[in-house]
Write a protein that holds these residues in place. Structure first.
Motif, PDB file in Angstrom:
ATOM      1  N   UNK A  79      32.340  63.128  36.063  1.00  0.00           N
ATOM      2  CA  UNK A  79      33.548  62.428  35.620  1.00  0.00           C
ATOM      3  C   UNK A  79      33.258  61.577  34.392  1.00  0.00           C
ATOM      4  N   UNK A  80      32.114  60.876  34.412  1.00  0.00           N
ATOM      5  CA  UNK A  80      31.743  60.022  33.278  1.00  0.00           C
ATOM      6  C   UNK A  80      31.564  60.856  32.015  1.00  0.00           C
ATOM      7  N   UNK A  81      30.891  61.993  32.133  1.00  0.00           N
ATOM      8  CA  UNK A  81      30.698  62.866  30.972  1.00  0.00           C
ATOM      9  C   UNK A  81      32.034  63.333  30.405  1.00  0.00           C
ATOM     10  N   UNK A  82      32.923  63.743  31.286  1.00  0.00           N
ATOM     11  CA  UNK A  82      34.235  64.214  30.850  1.00  0.00           C
ATOM     12  C   UNK A  82      34.999  63.103  30.114  1.00  0.00           C
ATOM     13  N   UNK A  83      34.974  61.907  30.681  1.00  0.00           N
ATOM     14  CA  UNK A  83      35.692  60.778  30.093  1.00  0.00           C
ATOM     15  C   UNK A  83      35.100  60.383  28.738  1.00  0.00           C
ATOM     16  N   UNK A  84      33.778  60.254  28.653  1.00  0.00           N
ATOM     17  CA  UNK A  84      33.178  59.806  27.396  1.00  0.00           C
ATOM     18  C   UNK A  84      33.316  60.861  26.301  1.00  0.00           C
ATOM     19  N   UNK A  85      33.250  62.124  26.667  1.00  0.00           N
ATOM     20  CA  UNK A  85      33.460  63.170  25.665  1.00  0.00           C
ATOM     21  C   UNK A  85      34.897  63.157  25.153  1.00  0.00           C
ATOM     22  N   UNK A  86      35.828  62.896  26.035  1.00  0.00           N
ATOM     23  CA  UNK A  86      37.220  62.778  25.603  1.00  0.00           C
ATOM     24  C   UNK A  86      37.423  61.591  24.677  1.00  0.00           C
ATOM     25  N   UNK A  87      36.745  60.492  24.966  1.00  0.00           N
ATOM     26  CA  UNK A  87      36.840  59.323  24.094  1.00  0.00           C
ATOM     27  C   UNK A  87      36.232  59.612  22.723  1.00  0.00           C
ATOM     28  N   UNK A  88      35.112  60.309  22.686  1.00  0.00           N
ATOM     29  CA  UNK A  88      34.495  60.678  21.405  1.00  0.00           C
ATOM     30  C   UNK A  88      35.448  61.496  20.546  1.00  0.00           C
ATOM     31  N   UNK A  89      36.157  62.401  21.179  1.00  0.00           N
ATOM     32  CA  UNK A  89      37.064  63.304  20.471  1.00  0.00           C
ATOM     33  C   UNK A  89      38.121  62.532  19.681  1.00  0.00           C
ATOM     34  N   UNK A 110      31.728  67.922  22.797  1.00  0.00           N
ATOM     35  CA  UNK A 110      32.909  68.032  23.656  1.00  0.00           C
ATOM     36  C   UNK A 110      33.120  69.453  24.167  1.00  0.00           C
ATOM     37  N   UNK A 111      32.485  70.433  23.538  1.00  0.00           N
ATOM     38  CA  UNK A 111      32.609  71.816  23.999  1.00  0.00           C
ATOM     39  C   UNK A 111      31.641  72.155  25.136  1.00  0.00           C
ATOM     40  N   UNK A 112      30.716  71.254  25.428  1.00  0.00           N
ATOM     41  CA  UNK A 112      29.756  71.482  26.510  1.00  0.00           C
ATOM     42  C   UNK A 112      30.486  71.504  27.851  1.00  0.00           C
ATOM     43  N   UNK A 113      30.000  72.320  28.781  1.00  0.00           N
ATOM     44  CA  UNK A 113      30.582  72.266  30.127  1.00  0.00           C
ATOM     45  C   UNK A 113      30.248  70.928  30.798  1.00  0.00           C
ATOM     46  N   UNK A 114      31.059  70.521  31.740  1.00  0.00           N
ATOM     47  CA  UNK A 114      30.916  69.206  32.355  1.00  0.00           C
ATOM     48  C   UNK A 114      29.577  69.005  33.071  1.00  0.00           C
ATOM     49  N   UNK A 115      28.914  70.075  33.461  1.00  0.00           N
ATOM     50  CA  UNK A 115      27.648  69.926  34.197  1.00  0.00           C
ATOM     51  C   UNK A 115      26.454  69.771  33.261  1.00  0.00           C
ATOM     52  N   UNK A 116      26.666  69.826  31.966  1.00  0.00           N
ATOM     53  CA  UNK A 116      25.552  69.657  31.027  1.00  0.00           C
ATOM     54  C   UNK A 116      25.660  68.348  30.301  1.00  0.00           C
TER      55      UNK A 116
END
Length: 54
Positions: A17-27, A48-54
């Motif tokens: 969840x944290x990865x998804x949120x921070x990548x969205x913020x970067x975008x 941001x194109x990385x899958x959520x598990x990476x």
């Protein structure tokens, strides 16, 4: 034992969840803010194109 496994799964879920949120913020950062943190637009695109598990 089951409690440890559940706790581990919960931690994995929270990390994803944290990865998804921070990548969205970067975008949504503009180029000036990205430069302030040492990133460029292409680096952000790759991140941001990385899958959520990476």
């Amino acid at each position: 034992m089951i409690v440890k496994r559940l706790f581990h799964l919960f931690r994995l879920f929270r990390e994803q969840q944290r990865r998804h949120r921070t990548r969205g913020e970067l975008r949504h950062l503009d180029d000036r803010l990205l430069a302030d943190i040492g990133l460029d637009r292409e680096t952000v695109r790759r991140e941001v194109r990385k899958p959520f598990w990476r």
